[in-house]
Design a protein around this motif. Structure first.
Motif, mmCIF file in Angstrom:
data_model
loop_
_atom_site.group_PDB
_atom_site.id
_atom_site.type_symbol
_atom_site.label_atom_id
_atom_site.label_comp_id
_atom_site.label_asym_id
_atom_site.label_seq_id
_atom_site.Cartn_x
_atom_site.Cartn_y
_atom_site.Cartn_z
ATOM 1 N N GLU A 114 -10.286 -45.109 -16.896
ATOM 2 C CA GLU A 114 -9.007 -44.567 -16.435
ATOM 3 C C GLU A 114 -9.049 -43.044 -16.516
ATOM 4 O O GLU A 114 -9.229 -42.469 -17.591
ATOM 5 C CB GLU A 114 -7.851 -45.096 -17.291
ATOM 6 C CG GLU A 114 -6.496 -44.596 -16.828
ATOM 7 C CD GLU A 114 -5.373 -45.010 -17.769
ATOM 8 O OE1 GLU A 114 -4.207 -44.878 -17.364
ATOM 9 O OE2 GLU A 114 -5.667 -45.431 -18.905
ATOM 10 N N GLN A 115 -8.881 -42.401 -15.371
ATOM 11 C CA GLN A 115 -8.987 -40.949 -15.310
ATOM 12 C C GLN A 115 -7.622 -40.298 -15.543
ATOM 13 O O GLN A 115 -6.660 -40.601 -14.852
ATOM 14 C CB GLN A 115 -9.536 -40.524 -13.946
ATOM 15 C CG GLN A 115 -10.907 -41.122 -13.621
ATOM 16 C CD GLN A 115 -11.402 -40.724 -12.267
ATOM 17 O OE1 GLN A 115 -11.522 -39.538 -11.949
ATOM 18 N NE2 GLN A 115 -11.693 -41.708 -11.423
ATOM 19 N N VAL A 116 -7.564 -39.423 -16.524
ATOM 20 C CA VAL A 116 -6.359 -38.620 -16.773
ATOM 21 C C VAL A 116 -6.802 -37.177 -16.989
ATOM 22 O O VAL A 116 -7.975 -36.896 -17.242
ATOM 23 C CB VAL A 116 -5.568 -39.114 -18.004
ATOM 24 C CG1 VAL A 116 -5.104 -40.542 -17.806
ATOM 25 C CG2 VAL A 116 -6.392 -38.983 -19.278
ATOM 26 N N GLY A 117 -5.853 -36.253 -16.901
ATOM 27 C CA GLY A 117 -6.186 -34.844 -17.097
ATOM 28 C C GLY A 117 -6.922 -34.234 -15.927
ATOM 29 O O GLY A 117 -7.728 -33.316 -16.097
ATOM 30 N N LEU A 118 -6.648 -34.723 -14.713
ATOM 31 C CA LEU A 118 -7.330 -34.226 -13.520
ATOM 32 C C LEU A 118 -6.672 -32.950 -13.012
ATOM 33 O O LEU A 118 -5.451 -32.803 -13.046
ATOM 34 C CB LEU A 118 -7.300 -35.277 -12.415
ATOM 35 C CG LEU A 118 -8.079 -36.568 -12.672
ATOM 36 C CD1 LEU A 118 -7.777 -37.580 -11.585
ATOM 37 C CD2 LEU A 118 -9.574 -36.284 -12.742
ATOM 38 N N LEU A 119 -7.490 -32.048 -12.494
ATOM 39 C CA LEU A 119 -6.997 -30.831 -11.854
ATOM 40 C C LEU A 119 -7.032 -30.937 -10.333
ATOM 41 O O LEU A 119 -6.648 -30.002 -9.641
ATOM 42 C CB LEU A 119 -7.832 -29.628 -12.303
ATOM 43 C CG LEU A 119 -7.367 -28.942 -13.597
ATOM 44 C CD1 LEU A 119 -8.410 -27.952 -14.075
ATOM 45 C CD2 LEU A 119 -6.032 -28.255 -13.391
ATOM 46 N N ALA A 120 -7.539 -32.053 -9.833
ATOM 47 C CA ALA A 120 -7.588 -32.275 -8.384
ATOM 48 C C ALA A 120 -7.166 -33.707 -8.102
ATOM 49 O O ALA A 120 -7.336 -34.601 -8.937
ATOM 50 C CB ALA A 120 -8.999 -32.023 -7.848
ATOM 51 N N VAL A 121 -6.607 -33.932 -6.929
ATOM 52 C CA VAL A 121 -6.130 -35.261 -6.564
ATOM 53 C C VAL A 121 -7.312 -36.143 -6.174
ATOM 54 O O VAL A 121 -8.109 -35.783 -5.312
ATOM 55 C CB VAL A 121 -5.135 -35.180 -5.393
ATOM 56 C CG1 VAL A 121 -4.719 -36.577 -4.951
ATOM 57 C CG2 VAL A 121 -3.914 -34.357 -5.791
ATOM 58 N N LYS A 220 -5.221 -22.240 -7.257
ATOM 59 C CA LYS A 220 -6.479 -22.860 -6.848
ATOM 60 C C LYS A 220 -6.347 -24.376 -6.839
ATOM 61 O O LYS A 220 -6.941 -25.068 -6.015
ATOM 62 C CB LYS A 220 -7.591 -22.426 -7.800
ATOM 63 C CG LYS A 220 -8.952 -23.037 -7.504
ATOM 64 C CD LYS A 220 -9.982 -22.559 -8.518
ATOM 65 C CE LYS A 220 -11.344 -23.180 -8.266
ATOM 66 N NZ LYS A 220 -12.331 -22.758 -9.267
ATOM 67 N N PHE A 221 -5.559 -24.909 -7.768
ATOM 68 C CA PHE A 221 -5.378 -26.349 -7.875
ATOM 69 C C PHE A 221 -3.941 -26.720 -7.501
ATOM 70 O O PHE A 221 -3.000 -26.064 -7.912
ATOM 71 C CB PHE A 221 -5.688 -26.818 -9.300
ATOM 72 C CG PHE A 221 -7.068 -26.452 -9.757
ATOM 73 C CD1 PHE A 221 -8.169 -27.114 -9.264
ATOM 74 C CD2 PHE A 221 -7.270 -25.438 -10.681
ATOM 75 C CE1 PHE A 221 -9.452 -26.781 -9.678
ATOM 76 C CE2 PHE A 221 -8.539 -25.093 -11.097
ATOM 77 C CZ PHE A 221 -9.633 -25.767 -10.599
ATOM 78 N N LYS A 222 -3.787 -27.767 -6.734
ATOM 79 C CA LYS A 222 -2.469 -28.170 -6.250
ATOM 80 C C LYS A 222 -1.950 -29.374 -7.029
ATOM 81 O O LYS A 222 -1.488 -30.362 -6.459
ATOM 82 C CB LYS A 222 -2.554 -28.504 -4.753
ATOM 83 C CG LYS A 222 -3.121 -27.386 -3.894
ATOM 84 C CD LYS A 222 -2.265 -26.129 -3.935
ATOM 85 C CE LYS A 222 -2.817 -25.043 -3.019
ATOM 86 N NZ LYS A 222 -2.052 -23.787 -3.108
ATOM 87 N N ILE A 223 -2.007 -29.303 -8.330
ATOM 88 C CA ILE A 223 -1.559 -30.425 -9.137
ATOM 89 C C ILE A 223 -0.828 -29.897 -10.367
ATOM 90 O O ILE A 223 -1.244 -28.914 -10.985
ATOM 91 C CB ILE A 223 -2.757 -31.323 -9.533
ATOM 92 C CG1 ILE A 223 -2.270 -32.626 -10.167
ATOM 93 C CG2 ILE A 223 -3.728 -30.600 -10.436
ATOM 94 C CD1 ILE A 223 -3.366 -33.665 -10.303
ATOM 95 N N SER A 224 0.295 -30.497 -10.682
ATOM 96 C CA SER A 224 1.088 -30.141 -11.858
ATOM 97 C C SER A 224 0.731 -31.072 -13.010
ATOM 98 O O SER A 224 0.270 -32.201 -12.785
ATOM 99 C CB SER A 224 2.578 -30.263 -11.540
ATOM 100 O OG SER A 224 3.364 -30.285 -12.714
ATOM 101 N N PHE A 231 -1.095 -35.406 -16.492
ATOM 102 C CA PHE A 231 -0.546 -35.908 -17.756
ATOM 103 C C PHE A 231 0.825 -36.561 -17.564
ATOM 104 O O PHE A 231 1.622 -36.623 -18.493
ATOM 105 C CB PHE A 231 -0.456 -34.760 -18.768
ATOM 106 C CG PHE A 231 -1.797 -34.221 -19.132
ATOM 107 C CD1 PHE A 231 -2.603 -34.864 -20.048
ATOM 108 C CD2 PHE A 231 -2.286 -33.065 -18.522
ATOM 109 C CE1 PHE A 231 -3.856 -34.394 -20.373
ATOM 110 C CE2 PHE A 231 -3.539 -32.576 -18.836
ATOM 111 C CZ PHE A 231 -4.336 -33.235 -19.764
ATOM 112 N N GLY A 232 1.075 -37.065 -16.353
ATOM 113 C CA GLY A 232 2.370 -37.652 -16.053
ATOM 114 C C GLY A 232 2.427 -39.160 -16.124
ATOM 115 O O GLY A 232 3.395 -39.762 -15.654
#
Length: 408
Positions: A114-121, A220-224, A231-232
């Motif tokens: 399970e991937q969490v903490g991603l900076l890219a979609v 640079k990254f389009k993720i909150s 982390f949502g």
């Protein structure tokens, strides 16, 4: 090119009177790392009873890979050699790829990481299969992705990564690049043994990483950090809609502490900052080889490239990435420069063909990719780990001498 090794486990099976086998093939650029060939190339070959080449349907392929999972022979190759490349599958269907990896890994008692903490979609496209990131959308395809081991800075990380060429690049570029973590260790310890000693004695390295709350157009990254892939996971849509910042922060911290870091904070803009300290000179839990287990090359690479061709005065105006030894002491740039340079010099480069599947031991092999033309490449990924909560992971040995043992 002659084969470096021929004494591999037999990987064969018979399905509907067809002999199915993985046949070792020569790979240009393969090498020996502490006595083991890296990487290993295998062709999928199907023969009818009369010995002629035959076709194979997906059900037979799935059963073959399930049998490989139950026998453990293919996983043994992945562990011993670091990277196994399987070609000649004659399919670019993501559903086929999904069925193959699910058949293989579940028989091996692994489950999807399970991937969490991603900076890219990373978009899920099939069961246990996702895209590798929105490189095209962010124009990241224009630059080289430097070497890294997936989630190596985090508390939890996968053991085996797989990559599938749904659409291999045709215009040049886009190759997979990998670096063996033991070969990198051997190169660094021979040049700068004091660097390895300091990493061991000074608690590895410390990095910090920021996740924005409100993503700007210049980001640079389009993720909150509120996004599910970051982390949502525990944050509700109602909390997002009402911007219940304190509730969202509490849930983000909970997930971060579980999977990424025990040391997190928020700045005045409500941006999430992770502090990660990890022992990066370690022992592979299965091969017992020393490794540099990290993402330092990709974390440091941008700064290294920015320094090239500049004067000392110009370099002094640059901002180094926020990394240090684990005890807070700065790491001399000559060590980081050399580590980054060797991560590139030691690369094995693979030119994808349609349908290729790469099986990569994330503990022992870094991965990256070369630049490519937008739209000329579609690579999918699937990450796996053992189900057992006590699964083996890279570890720091009790003594420095155990780490710096002579190579075979």
């Amino acid at each position: 090119m002659p084969l470096l090794q021929t004494s591999l486990p037999e990987l064969t099976g018979v399905y509907n009177s067809k002999l199915v086998k993985l046949v070792k093939k020569p790979l240009k650029g393969s090498k020996l790392v502490r006595g083991k060939e890296y990487p290993i190339g295998l062709d999928l070959v199907v023969e009818s009873q009369d010995g002629t080449l035959s076709g194979l349907d997906i059900a037979e392929v799935n059963q073959f890979f399930q049998d490989l999972g139950e026998s453990g022979t293919l996983l043994q190759l992945i562990t011993e050699h670091g990277l196994v490349i399987i070609q000649n599958l004659n399919s670019t269907d993501p559903e086929h790829y999904s069925q193959i990896v699910n058949s293989f890994f579940k028989a091996q008692q692994y489950h999807e990481f399970e991937q969490v903490g991603l900076l890219a979609v990373r978009e899920k496209v099939k069961k246990a299969v996702s895209t590798v990131g929105n490189d095209d959308k962010l124009n990241k395809n224009l630059g080289k992705l430097s070497a890294h081991q997936e989630f190596s800075r985090y508390l939890d990380y996968p053991h085996v990564l797989t990559f599938f060429a749904e659409k291999a690049p045709k215009l040049g570029g886009g190759q997979s690049t990998t670096t063996h973590a033991t070969e990198l260790f051997d190169r660094v310890v021979n040049k700068f043994p004091e660097f390895i000693r300091d990493l061991y004695e000074k608690q590895g390295n410390h990095v910090s990483q920021k996740f924005s709350y409100k993503v700007s157009g210049e980001s640079k990254f389009k993720i909150s950090w509120t996004d599910e892939g970051a982390f949502g996971k525990y944050i509700t849509q109602e909390e997002k809609d009402s911007e219940d910042i304190e509730a969202m922060k509490a849930k983000a911290v909970r997930l971060a502490n579980e999977r990424v870091s025990k040391n997190v904070e928020f700045d005045e803009h409500h941006d999430l900052i992770l502090h990660q300290t990890s022992d990066i000179v370690q022992i592979h839990p299965l091969t017992k080889n020393p490794i540099i287990f990290s993402s330092l090359p990709t974390y440091y690479g941008g700064y290294y490239k920015a320094k090239k061709g500049k004067t000392e005065d110009e370099i002094s105006q640059l901002t180094p990435p926020p990394l240090s030894y684990g005890d807070g002491d700065l790491i001399p740039e000559k060590y980081l420069d050399y580590l980054f340079e060797q991560s590139q010099e030691l690369e094995y480069t693979h030119d994808f063909a349609d349908g290729d599947i790469l099986f990569l031991d994330n503990f022992s092999v870094y991965h990256g990719r070369n630049p490519y033309t937008r739209g000329d490449r579609t690579i999918l990924a699937s990450f796996w780990e053992q189900k057992d909560s006590s699964r083996p992971k890279p570890y720091k040995p009790q003594t420095l001498e155990e780490l710096i043992k002579p190579s075979i």
